[in-house]
Motif scaffolding. Sequence first.
Motif, PDB file in Angstrom:
ATOM      1  N   ARG A  47       0.826  -1.191   0.000  1.00 38.76           N
ATOM      2  CA  ARG A  47       0.000   0.000   0.000  1.00 38.76           C
ATOM      3  C   ARG A  47       0.868   1.252   0.000  1.00 38.76           C
ATOM      4  N   ASP A  48       1.964   1.184   0.749  1.00 35.27           N
ATOM      5  CA  ASP A  48       2.838   2.344   0.814  1.00 35.27           C
ATOM      6  C   ASP A  48       3.481   2.615  -0.535  1.00 35.27           C
ATOM      7  N   ARG A  51       0.906   4.114  -2.551  1.00 38.00           N
ATOM      8  CA  ARG A  51       0.705   5.498  -2.154  1.00 38.00           C
ATOM      9  C   ARG A  51       1.832   6.386  -2.673  1.00 38.00           C
ATOM     10  N   MET A 628      -6.738   9.994  -2.168  1.00 35.95           N
ATOM     11  CA  MET A 628      -5.614   9.787  -1.246  1.00 35.95           C
ATOM     12  C   MET A 628      -5.894  10.356   0.127  1.00 35.95           C
TER      13      MET A 628
ATOM     14  N   THR B 247       7.666   5.841   7.696  1.00 34.31           N
ATOM     15  CA  THR B 247       6.786   7.006   7.580  1.00 34.31           C
ATOM     16  C   THR B 247       5.551   6.608   6.795  1.00 34.31           C
ATOM     17  N   THR B 248       4.418   6.853   7.389  1.00 34.94           N
ATOM     18  CA  THR B 248       3.184   6.479   6.710  1.00 34.94           C
ATOM     19  C   THR B 248       2.047   7.314   7.259  1.00 34.94           C
ATOM     20  N   GLU B 252      -4.557   5.752   7.283  1.00 32.42           N
ATOM     21  CA  GLU B 252      -4.763   4.963   6.075  1.00 32.42           C
ATOM     22  C   GLU B 252      -4.343   3.499   6.254  1.00 32.42           C
ATOM     23  N   VAL B 253      -3.344   3.280   7.100  1.00 30.23           N
ATOM     24  CA  VAL B 253      -2.827   1.910   7.233  1.00 30.23           C
ATOM     25  C   VAL B 253      -3.399   1.208   8.462  1.00 30.23           C
TER      26      VAL B 253
END
Lengths: 629, 302
Positions: A47-48, A51, A628, B247-248, B252-253
């Motif tokens: 997902r990162d 993103r 987003m 870093t996130t 969202e996670v």
Amino acid sequence: MSFLFPAFLLGALAATVPVLLHFFARDRAPRLPFSDVRFLERAFVRRDRRRRLRELLLLALRVAALLLLAVAFARPFLEASGSVRRITIVAVDRSLSLSAPGQMALARELALEAVAMTPADESVAVVAFDDAAEVVARPAAGRQLARSAIERIVPTAAGTRYAAALAGAVELLDGRPGRIVVVTDLQEAGWPEGARAPVPEHVDVEVLGVPPVARNLAVTAAGSDAAGPVAVVLNTGPGPVETEATLLLDGREVDRRPMTLAPGASELRWDQAPDGARVVAISVSDRDGYRWDDTRYALLGPASAIVVHVVSNSGTLDAEAFYFAQALGVAPEFRPFELRPVTPAALTASNASDWQVGDVAAVVGTDGLSRSGRERVAAFVEAGGGLLLAVGDGVDPRLVRDLLGSAVELAVETPVGTSADAGARRFAVVDPRHPVFRPLDDLVPALGRVRFTRTARVSFSADTADYSASVLARFDHGDPALVEFDLGTGRALVFASDLNMEANDLPRHPGFVPLLQELVRYLAGPGASSSEVLPADAPPGVPRVPGVTLDPVSGRPVAVNVDPRESEPRSLTPDGFLARLGASSPAASGVRSTSGEVAREAEQSLWWYVVLAMAVVLVGEAWLGRNMA
Amino acid sequence: MGAGGERRPALGCLDPEIVASLGSMELRARAVVEGFLLGLHRSPWTGFSAEFSEYRQYMPGDDLSTLDWKVYGRSDRFYVKRFEEETNVDCRILLDVSASMSYGSGAVSKLQYGSYLAAALAWLMNRQRDAVGLLTFDEWVVANVPVSARPGHLRHILVALEQIRIGRRSNVSRALDALAAAMRRRGMVALISDLLDDPEAVVAGLKYVKFRGSEVIVFHVLDPAELQFPFERATRFQDLETGREVTTVAGEVRDGYVREMERMTAYYRRELRLAGIEYCRVQTVQPLDGALREYLTTRSRR
């Protein structure tokens, strides 16, 4: 690809802002000690990555939007390149001299033949011309458009100006290589004395000649004197010819008489008073000659004087307007001027309200000219009046900047150059067939001998929808000497020197008096400059065919007649025609040097597509950004 | 024997925050255990052990071997003797002191909570006459208080718990291997850890200890933030053990993180149950009685 305003591309530097923000502001996320980040790393690495990919895409979209905005402001256009198709432009003469029976059909036939002979890999365009050029078929690979356009060309009552035709064709080529095929009767009158047409070197010019008529009968002048109506009739044939002359007064046939016309010009008289008639029309029967020149119209009766408001610092006609007043004072009785001196300071909106459409304001001094006065002058011109501004020593450049309204941005520097440091200047007429210079005939070349010791530099903003400007004469160093502005329904002429023999010796020259009289008559509008106007000079609302019509603006009757020189079928040889062509130079285009690029950019209008692309990019950016969030 | 009493609402003295406010580890342990015992109807450790507890009049069905004939001789009445259970079970408490245990989103960190729990267990074990020992570890064994049932031994354990320092990375399986190698007798092992290690290695280690004949209970100590992941904004999460940063955008996670965490705890629960090992997940905001009750349930099997 080129840009009309490349400086706007500097705006693309703004695209670095989101890039810098992306790379330097991203680490501002707060740090938080956590027991174990492996789940973040393991579970969300995909997902990162996604993103991050979306972030980069978002960044790219924002950068692209800014770049596209800068490009749109820079107004891009595509330059003509070597791989562009050659263009053959068929220029078909439709002037009066092609109006004899069978001539236009032959011209069309030659034009169609030229189209048929054009190589298949070339585009074809068609320009119809008389005293002006009109593009009737734009460049296209197909031939059908050109053929149908040629079939629709019909003769007009206007004269011939080859320079206008070639300029229109060259402009249509727009820098691309090509060929101009001129289908014409090669009439000599189409090239005024000294006139030349600049044609780029990469453009070939061919001439397909239509044989001139063997004989033409024309009424070249008409009027009435104390004895009665009088006309000059021209027989261009080699021998005498039997014909019939007709006299009409106010549209009523008064006399019809058979006659034998000898070769050349003959005077035709009627011993019959007009009895108060206002319009006389005299015609001859000529079935084989040109169509529009068989009848000529004239306005009878005393003409009203043209009122000229002379704005001078002294407020008299004996000082800085002395030679101006003298020149207008010797006008013939049937075409008089009435001079009314006024000081600039006294010129205000209130006391200038008696200026009428058809009057002329001659400004030779500006001391004390208030804003109210300047606005009054601008409004006067806008409403249909005429303005002559002679930029002599009595004119303050700061006070004339808005004299023609805010749209023109007239800038005057005076004096520029003196006899001591620059030597005497000369000036040359750009277009001898302009209505101002046409009546001067042989005096036009003589104007080139005028010596200017001081000249002003006149500059102005490019043409807009509010006005158009054209340079009628230039000094020998290229600066405009006489500039015409069309504003609203009026017009103005700016002369870049004085009229009182202080900065030049113009008043000593024989062309001074007729030049000033024609300048003022031209500014006074149709019907004032002459009892006759050519079809090309007919004011808006007046048909461009011979006849008498009321000018809807001034309310004066206007007699429209053909140019008598057009009735003379003398023709050039093709070589003589081609000898009038010259290589174009950038300086010749003057203030309109970028008009080609402007036209190309306007035609392509790529900036619309750029803006559309930017809108699409912004929509995508908004969608991505929302997803987003 | 077991936690046979009714459950009562948690008492205030079992709240981890209140426990943390108490002065010493001994006081904390006593408060926890006494508070916990107040919630039970009867003593959890009366039974068939060696130490006398009380007399009771004989009733039909009582074991005749418990009759006190001396009392019968003096009073001509039948009384049976009751004894407090006296065991000789070796209880070992393994406390994870790795860096990840220092995490705490509230007033009490996992390590604090684990140490209180360890102290309470030790107190309880000591009251039960069980021999108790303490082993703290991170990637290696940090401290080892040998198993002993002496009355003063509890103080050694509490002092060791007072002196705990945050360690480095965690290696549960290594500690379990070391423990299994050192065990001479079968007994009981209580592991207090956040189990943020290789789950398969941890389960393998626990299975080995179980294989060696000991009862095993695992207290899986977690912070509520580790389970719910309540963060929202973009954050640089720094691993307490490795120093690594991620870093996130937390919000969202979150779903994925919680799913992964639940998957890990479900794995432990499933695998340990299959191996006959008690698994008890506790959060640092929960009262300590639940953990103690779990221990007593397990203890009753011995």
